[in-house]
Motif scaffolding. Sequence first.
Motif, short mmCIF file in Angstrom:
data_model
loop_
_atom_site.label_atom_id
_atom_site.label_comp_id
_atom_site.label_asym_id
_atom_site.label_seq_id
_atom_site.Cartn_x
_atom_site.Cartn_y
_atom_site.Cartn_z
N THR A 197 112.57 21.06 112.82
CA THR A 197 112.15 21.32 111.46
C THR A 197 111.53 22.70 111.39
O THR A 197 111.39 23.40 112.39
CB THR A 197 111.12 20.26 111.01
OG1 THR A 197 110.00 20.31 111.91
CG2 THR A 197 111.73 18.87 111.05
N LEU A 206 122.67 16.23 104.19
CA LEU A 206 121.77 15.50 105.08
C LEU A 206 121.72 14.03 104.71
O LEU A 206 121.77 13.14 105.57
CB LEU A 206 120.38 16.12 105.02
CG LEU A 206 119.37 15.68 106.07
CD1 LEU A 206 119.82 16.08 107.46
CD2 LEU A 206 118.01 16.29 105.77
N HIS A 247 116.97 14.09 114.54
CA HIS A 247 118.14 14.16 113.66
C HIS A 247 119.29 13.32 114.22
O HIS A 247 119.90 12.51 113.50
CB HIS A 247 118.57 15.62 113.51
CG HIS A 247 119.66 15.85 112.53
ND1 HIS A 247 119.48 15.75 111.16
CD2 HIS A 247 120.97 16.15 112.70
CE1 HIS A 247 120.62 16.00 110.54
NE2 HIS A 247 121.54 16.23 111.45
#
Length: 252
Positions: A68, A104, A140
């Motif tokens: 991030t 996403l 992720h």
Amino acid sequence: MSHTDMNSKAIFFDVDDTLYDHLTPFRQAVWNWVGEQDKFPFEEGYQRLRYHSDMLSLKMGGAGTMGTGEQVEWMRRERFKLTLAEFGIPLTDEEAGLVQSAYLDCQFRIEMFPGARELLTRLQEEGHVVGLITNGAGEHQRKKIEAMDLHRLLPEERLFISGEAGWDKPDPRLFQLVNEKTGTSPEDSLYIGDSWRNDVVGALGAGWSVVWFNPRGAAAESEHQPHHVVRGYDELSRLLMPPVPMREQGRS
């Protein structure tokens, strides 16, 4: 690969575009931005997105550094700006952010290719060491693994993510780490993946056998020679789990 070649194999799979179709979330994310949807080359656009993702990630230190932060968010927006600009569709930073958000969201609503889960299950039942090797940030990629319920199918110690391991494909050290952690050897290890650079070149460089999963008929990018090329899971299943001849079925 013959059936005898399959004895005591370590068989590891890539995740993105190998266990599920990554084109689907791309198509959904850019659908409202490409004008006449029936004329937009979604497959070509997706391949260009992958190219820009790889190149930008490499400049930032590799997929293993991804997580991030502002730099990562910039990279994710920039790849869409660069990709759609190639097709005459300029995006502002704000618009690229909206596309990235949609992408996403779609990535975590995914389904495996038909036959993939069944093959993973059968290979484990046959006694093979089965697992995953994937590039990306740990959190992720784990969300994708959980979305496909793979964390319940495969042991935790056989899930290798570059962001957690410290090396990205095609670095052979990632494959060497897998052999070390699983007590396997390169000559008895097989990797299945779609990316020529990351999967074919990477696994061959580590001394593994390679099945290039190539459902879209992409062209080879170098002189490397994968051991097999397959277009889908029916073909892959026949390769890895050939049927037992009738004369053997009748033996007691």
